[in-house]
Motif scaffolding. Structure first.
Motif, short mmCIF file in Angstrom:
data_model
loop_
_atom_site.label_atom_id
_atom_site.label_comp_id
_atom_site.label_asym_id
_atom_site.label_seq_id
_atom_site.Cartn_x
_atom_site.Cartn_y
_atom_site.Cartn_z
N GLY A 1 1.96 5.90 -7.60
CA GLY A 1 0.26 6.74 -8.11
C GLY A 1 0.15 7.81 -7.82
O GLY A 1 -0.07 8.70 -8.42
N GLY A 2 0.72 8.11 -6.67
CA GLY A 2 0.32 9.59 -6.28
C GLY A 2 1.54 10.27 -7.45
O GLY A 2 1.18 11.75 -7.33
N ASP B 1 2.29 1.44 -3.88
CA ASP B 1 1.69 2.37 -4.31
C ASP B 1 0.87 2.90 -4.19
O ASP B 1 0.86 3.81 -5.46
CB ASP B 1 -0.22 0.81 -4.50
N THR B 2 1.09 4.33 -2.99
CA THR B 2 0.17 4.82 -2.89
C THR B 2 1.76 5.95 -3.32
O THR B 2 1.42 7.27 -3.78
CB THR B 2 0.49 5.77 -1.43
N LEU B 3 2.97 5.47 -3.13
CA LEU B 3 4.04 6.60 -3.80
C LEU B 3 3.74 6.59 -5.11
O LEU B 3 4.16 8.09 -5.85
CB LEU B 3 5.39 6.13 -2.97
N LEU C 1 0.43 -1.29 0.38
CA LEU C 1 0.25 0.12 0.21
C LEU C 1 0.72 1.13 0.11
O LEU C 1 0.90 1.99 -0.99
CB LEU C 1 -0.89 0.06 1.37
N LEU C 2 1.86 0.70 0.74
CA LEU C 2 2.84 2.40 0.85
C LEU C 2 3.56 3.10 -0.88
O LEU C 2 3.70 3.88 -0.96
CB LEU C 2 3.67 1.96 2.14
N LEU D 1 3.18 10.35 3.35
CA LEU D 1 3.63 8.71 3.70
C LEU D 1 3.64 7.91 4.68
O LEU D 1 3.60 7.25 5.53
CB LEU D 1 3.89 8.66 2.40
#
Length: 199
Positions: free
Chosen positions: A161-162, A157-159, A154-155, A193
Motif C-alpha cells: 500500500g505504501g 499491506d503496509t509495504l 500488516l507488514l 517497516l
C-alpha cells in the motif's frame, strides 16, 4: 494465448502485436471497461480494426492478452536477506504503479471483477502476488530475521500500500525522479517497516 487463430498466411508482426497490446492497456487505463472498444484500440495502435479481429475474437480476449503480455508482474525475490527481498518486492510494486501500464493496473484493482474473462485471470495474478510476498516473509522468519509472531499481513499491506500510494501521490518532479530509479524509495520504505516491526 486467448487470441483467435487464423489460417496460415502472412506471419504476424510482433511489433504490431506489441503496439496493439500497449494501446489496449492505455485505452483501458484512460477510459475503463465502459470506454474500452476495439475501434479505439485500433486507432491508438495505428492499425485497422480488422487487424484486431484477425487476432482476437473479442475485447475481453484482447484485454486479457494485453494484461498477460505487457503488465509488470510481482514475483518472488530471494536475495538471501529479508531486507533485500522486501526491497526487491517494493521495487516491483513501484515499477508496476509508475510504469507505462500504471493506469491500467489501477483500473484493474477496481474493475477486474466485473469484466467477463478478465476477472479470473486477474484473480490468479493477485494470488501469485500474495504468495510471492508471503514466501519472502516466511524465509525471513525461517532465517531468524523476523519474529515468528510478526504481523505478516500488516507488514505486507503496509509495504504494498505504501508503494502504491507513493507512486500515486508523489508531486510531478518527484514522480519523474521515481520513474528513473525506484530503488532508493523502495529501500527507505523497507527500512522504515523493519524498524517498526522490530520495536
Amino acid at each position: 494465448m486467448t487470441a483467435t487463430h487464423t489460417s496460415p498466411g502472412r506471419p504476424r508482426d510482433p511489433e504490431v502485436d506489441r503496439r496493439i497490446s500497449q494501446a489496449a492497456l492505455d485505452v483501458f487505463g484512460e477510459a475503463g471497461w465502459a470506454g474500452f472498444a476495439m475501434e479505439t484500440v485500433a486507432r491508438r495502435a495505428g492499425v485497422g480494426k480488422a487487424s484486431l479481429y484477425l487476432r482476437w475474437s473479442s475485447k475481453e480476449a484482447l484485454l486479457t492478452d494485453a494484461v498477460t503480455e505487457r503488465m509488470s508482474r510481482v514475483t518472488d525475490v530471494d536475495t538471501g536477506t529479508l531486507r533485500g527481498d522486501l526491497a526487491g518486492l517494493a521495487v516491483q510494486m513501484l515499477d508496476l504503479y509508475t510504469g507505462p501500464s500504471s493506469r491500467a493496473a489501477l483500473r484493474l484493482t477496481v474493475e477486474a471483477d466485473a469484466i467477463p474473462g478478465v476477472a479470473g485471470h486477474y484473480d490468479a495474478i493477485r494470488r501469485s502476488h500474495v504468495l510471492a510476498a508471503r514466501a519472502i516473509v516466511r524465509r525471513g522468519i525461517d532465517r531468524g530475521e523476523l519474529s515468528p509472531d510478526a504481523p505478516v499481513t500488516l507488514l505486507l499491506d503496509t509495504l504494498t500500500g505504501g508503494a502504491m500510494m507513493h507512486a500515486l501521490s508523489a508531486p510531478p518532479d518527484h514522480t519523474a525522479e521515481l520513474k528513473r530509479d525506484v530503488r532508493p524509495h523502495a529501500e527507505k520504505l523497507v527500512s522504515f517497516l523493519l524498524r517498526a516491526v522490530s520495536d
